[in-house]
Design a protein around this motif. Structure first.
Motif, PDB file in Angstrom:
ATOM      1  N   TYR A  77      -1.431   9.689  11.461  1.00  0.00           N
ATOM      2  CA  TYR A  77      -1.955   9.232  10.188  1.00  0.00           C
ATOM      3  C   TYR A  77      -3.141  10.071   9.742  1.00  0.00           C
ATOM      4  CZ  TYR A  77       0.760   4.907  10.294  1.00  0.00           C
ATOM      5  OH  TYR A  77       1.775   3.988  10.286  1.00  0.00           O
ATOM      6  N   ALA A  78      -3.182  10.352   8.445  1.00  0.00           N
ATOM      7  CA  ALA A  78      -4.415  10.831   7.857  1.00  0.00           C
ATOM      8  C   ALA A  78      -5.382   9.652   7.792  1.00  0.00           C
ATOM      9  CB  ALA A  78      -4.162  11.374   6.458  1.00  0.00           C
ATOM     10  N   MET A  79      -6.662   9.962   7.872  1.00  0.00           N
ATOM     11  CA  MET A  79      -7.683   8.904   7.844  1.00  0.00           C
ATOM     12  C   MET A  79      -8.657   9.162   6.706  1.00  0.00           C
ATOM     13  SD  MET A  79      -6.815   6.853  10.205  1.00  0.00           S
ATOM     14  CE  MET A  79      -8.256   5.801  10.219  1.00  0.00           C
ATOM     15  N   GLY A  80      -9.046   8.088   6.069  1.00  0.00           N
ATOM     16  CA  GLY A  80      -9.971   8.213   4.954  1.00  0.00           C
ATOM     17  C   GLY A  80     -11.096   7.210   5.032  1.00  0.00           C
ATOM     18  N   TRP A  81     -12.112   7.469   4.245  1.00  0.00           N
ATOM     19  CA  TRP A  81     -13.216   6.529   4.040  1.00  0.00           C
ATOM     20  C   TRP A  81     -13.299   6.220   2.550  1.00  0.00           C
ATOM     21  CZ3 TRP A  81     -16.038   4.030   7.691  1.00  0.00           C
ATOM     22  CH2 TRP A  81     -16.008   4.538   9.000  1.00  0.00           C
ATOM     23  N   PHE A  82     -13.472   4.959   2.260  1.00  0.00           N
ATOM     24  CA  PHE A  82     -13.705   4.469   0.910  1.00  0.00           C
ATOM     25  C   PHE A  82     -14.999   3.674   0.908  1.00  0.00           C
ATOM     26  CE2 PHE A  82      -9.777   5.149  -1.602  1.00  0.00           C
ATOM     27  CZ  PHE A  82      -8.959   5.654  -0.612  1.00  0.00           C
ATOM     28  N   GLY A 122     -19.534  -5.172  -7.791  1.00  0.00           N
ATOM     29  CA  GLY A 122     -19.074  -5.128  -9.166  1.00  0.00           C
ATOM     30  C   GLY A 122     -18.288  -3.897  -9.555  1.00  0.00           C
ATOM     31  N   LYS A 123     -18.010  -3.053  -8.571  1.00  0.00           N
ATOM     32  CA  LYS A 123     -17.278  -1.824  -8.873  1.00  0.00           C
ATOM     33  C   LYS A 123     -15.981  -1.750  -8.070  1.00  0.00           C
ATOM     34  CE  LYS A 123     -21.253   0.987 -10.207  1.00  0.00           C
ATOM     35  NZ  LYS A 123     -21.952   2.292 -10.024  1.00  0.00           N
ATOM     36  N   ASP A 124     -15.103  -0.869  -8.498  1.00  0.00           N
ATOM     37  CA  ASP A 124     -13.858  -0.664  -7.778  1.00  0.00           C
ATOM     38  C   ASP A 124     -14.103   0.113  -6.486  1.00  0.00           C
ATOM     39  OD1 ASP A 124     -11.978  -0.032 -10.834  1.00  0.00           O
ATOM     40  OD2 ASP A 124     -12.398  -1.922  -9.782  1.00  0.00           O
ATOM     41  N   ARG A 125     -13.168  -0.036  -5.574  1.00  0.00           N
ATOM     42  CA  ARG A 125     -13.233   0.742  -4.347  1.00  0.00           C
ATOM     43  C   ARG A 125     -12.979   2.211  -4.697  1.00  0.00           C
ATOM     44  NH1 ARG A 125     -10.363  -1.823   0.867  1.00  0.00           N
ATOM     45  NH2 ARG A 125     -11.624  -3.543  -0.003  1.00  0.00           N
ATOM     46  N   GLU A 126     -13.837   3.085  -4.158  1.00  0.00           N
ATOM     47  CA  GLU A 126     -13.726   4.492  -4.512  1.00  0.00           C
ATOM     48  C   GLU A 126     -13.554   5.358  -3.272  1.00  0.00           C
ATOM     49  OE1 GLU A 126     -17.096   6.239  -6.429  1.00  0.00           O
ATOM     50  OE2 GLU A 126     -18.510   5.596  -4.887  1.00  0.00           O
ATOM     51  N   ALA A 151      -9.657   3.838   6.516  1.00  0.00           N
ATOM     52  CA  ALA A 151      -8.283   3.535   6.136  1.00  0.00           C
ATOM     53  C   ALA A 151      -7.342   4.574   6.733  1.00  0.00           C
ATOM     54  CB  ALA A 151      -8.156   3.505   4.620  1.00  0.00           C
ATOM     55  N   ALA A 152      -6.099   4.174   6.930  1.00  0.00           N
ATOM     56  CA  ALA A 152      -5.078   5.045   7.517  1.00  0.00           C
ATOM     57  C   ALA A 152      -3.927   5.231   6.540  1.00  0.00           C
ATOM     58  CB  ALA A 152      -4.567   4.436   8.820  1.00  0.00           C
ATOM     59  N   SER A 153      -3.458   6.463   6.448  1.00  0.00           N
ATOM     60  CA  SER A 153      -2.414   6.786   5.484  1.00  0.00           C
ATOM     61  C   SER A 153      -1.358   7.699   6.098  1.00  0.00           C
ATOM     62  CB  SER A 153      -3.036   7.486   4.273  1.00  0.00           C
ATOM     63  OG  SER A 153      -2.028   7.951   3.390  1.00  0.00           O
ATOM     64  N   ARG A 154      -0.102   7.398   5.806  1.00  0.00           N
ATOM     65  CA  ARG A 154       0.979   8.296   6.201  1.00  0.00           C
ATOM     66  C   ARG A 154       1.302   9.291   5.092  1.00  0.00           C
ATOM     67  NH1 ARG A 154       5.652   4.266   8.001  1.00  0.00           N
ATOM     68  NH2 ARG A 154       4.827   3.193   6.151  1.00  0.00           N
ATOM     69  N   PHE A 155       0.626   9.180   3.968  1.00  0.00           N
ATOM     70  CA  PHE A 155       0.826  10.101   2.855  1.00  0.00           C
ATOM     71  C   PHE A 155       0.373  11.482   3.273  1.00  0.00           C
ATOM     72  CE2 PHE A 155       1.690  11.349  -1.273  1.00  0.00           C
ATOM     73  CZ  PHE A 155       0.602  11.885  -1.936  1.00  0.00           C
ATOM     74  N   THR A 156       1.205  12.472   3.005  1.00  0.00           N
ATOM     75  CA  THR A 156       0.886  13.818   3.458  1.00  0.00           C
ATOM     76  C   THR A 156       0.136  14.647   2.434  1.00  0.00           C
ATOM     77  OG1 THR A 156       3.058  14.573   2.719  1.00  0.00           O
ATOM     78  CG2 THR A 156       2.873  13.875   5.013  1.00  0.00           C
ATOM     79  N   GLY A 157      -0.047  14.086   1.240  1.00  0.00           N
ATOM     80  CA  GLY A 157      -0.793  14.814   0.212  1.00  0.00           C
ATOM     81  C   GLY A 157      -2.263  14.439   0.243  1.00  0.00           C
ATOM     82  N   LYS A 160      -6.365   7.508  -3.479  1.00  0.00           N
ATOM     83  CA  LYS A 160      -6.270   6.187  -4.090  1.00  0.00           C
ATOM     84  C   LYS A 160      -6.020   5.139  -3.008  1.00  0.00           C
ATOM     85  CE  LYS A 160      -6.427   7.937  -8.231  1.00  0.00           C
ATOM     86  NZ  LYS A 160      -7.665   7.781  -9.060  1.00  0.00           N
ATOM     87  N   PRO A 161      -6.562   3.950  -3.195  1.00  0.00           N
ATOM     88  CA  PRO A 161      -6.330   2.912  -2.181  1.00  0.00           C
ATOM     89  C   PRO A 161      -4.845   2.661  -1.910  1.00  0.00           C
ATOM     90  CG  PRO A 161      -8.126   2.244  -3.623  1.00  0.00           C
ATOM     91  CD  PRO A 161      -7.537   3.503  -4.205  1.00  0.00           C
ATOM     92  N   TYR A 162      -4.007   2.776  -2.943  1.00  0.00           N
ATOM     93  CA  TYR A 162      -2.591   2.501  -2.743  1.00  0.00           C
ATOM     94  C   TYR A 162      -1.884   3.590  -1.925  1.00  0.00           C
ATOM     95  CZ  TYR A 162      -2.217   5.382  -7.031  1.00  0.00           C
ATOM     96  OH  TYR A 162      -2.328   6.367  -7.970  1.00  0.00           O
ATOM     97  N   ASP A 163      -2.567   4.697  -1.656  1.00  0.00           N
ATOM     98  CA  ASP A 163      -2.012   5.733  -0.792  1.00  0.00           C
ATOM     99  C   ASP A 163      -2.120   5.361   0.687  1.00  0.00           C
ATOM    100  OD1 ASP A 163      -3.399   8.360  -2.883  1.00  0.00           O
ATOM    101  OD2 ASP A 163      -1.364   7.507  -2.883  1.00  0.00           O
ATOM    102  N   TYR A 164      -2.860   4.302   0.981  1.00  0.00           N
ATOM    103  CA  TYR A 164      -3.188   3.948   2.355  1.00  0.00           C
ATOM    104  C   TYR A 164      -2.426   2.714   2.818  1.00  0.00           C
ATOM    105  CZ  TYR A 164      -6.714   7.509   2.257  1.00  0.00           C
ATOM    106  OH  TYR A 164      -7.332   8.727   2.201  1.00  0.00           O
ATOM    107  N   ASP A 165      -2.086   2.730   4.098  1.00  0.00           N
ATOM    108  CA  ASP A 165      -1.310   1.645   4.691  1.00  0.00           C
ATOM    109  C   ASP A 165      -2.198   0.559   5.288  1.00  0.00           C
ATOM    110  OD1 ASP A 165       0.282   4.449   5.399  1.00  0.00           O
ATOM    111  OD2 ASP A 165       1.596   2.838   4.688  1.00  0.00           O
ATOM    112  N   PHE A 166      -3.335   0.941   5.855  1.00  0.00           N
ATOM    113  CA  PHE A 166      -4.209  -0.027   6.529  1.00  0.00           C
ATOM    114  C   PHE A 166      -5.659   0.223   6.129  1.00  0.00           C
ATOM    115  CE2 PHE A 166      -0.461  -0.682   8.791  1.00  0.00           C
ATOM    116  CZ  PHE A 166      -0.090   0.418   9.545  1.00  0.00           C
TER     117      PHE A 166
END
Length: 123
Positions: free
Chosen positions: A31-36, A41-45, A96-102, A106-112
């Motif tokens: 998995y690729a790993m990210g930080w948000f 009062g704001k969206d997750r970025e 967050a963890a993502s199987r997206f290879t690009g 975006k939060p919806y790119d992440y699985d967990f």
């Protein structure tokens, strides 16, 4: 599946903090790993992303040059070193963890997602 963040807290502008995230329940090295982060009062970025083999890293413009993302596939951990903190860096930080290879920004790119750790930076 579990992602547990730690290392948040209070800091003054210009200080440094190091966040860590321990993963379990899935094959971390696939998995690729990210930080948000999310301020009140704001969206997750998106903050930062590291590919499964650490070959590629990406940062949001607002943290480029101040934050560094890294991972250790032998320990199933990902870290975010945050230097020269600013009050606008205040928020809850999530790994967050993502199987997206690009370039998953975006939060919806992440699985967990983890539950988050609070960072508060005072001026």
């Amino acid at each position: 599946v579990s992602l547990v963040e730690s290392g948040g807290g209070f800091a003054q502008a210009g200080d440094s903090l190091r966040l860590s995230c321990v993963a379990s329940g899935f094959t971390f090295s696939r998995y690729a790993m990210g930080w948000f982060r999310q301020a009140p009062g704001k969206d997750r970025e998106f903050v930062a992303l590291i590919s499964w083999n650490s070959a590629n890293v990406y940062y949001a413009d607002v943290v480029e040059g101040r934050f560094t993302i890294s991972r250790d596939n032998t320990r199933d951990t990902v870290a975010l070193q945050m230097n020269t903190l600013r009050p606008e860096d205040t928020g809850v930080y999530y790994c967050a963890a993502s199987r997206f290879t690009g370039r998953a920004t975006k939060p919806y790119d992440y699985d967990f997602f983890g539950q988050g750790t609070q960072v508060i930076v005072s001026s």
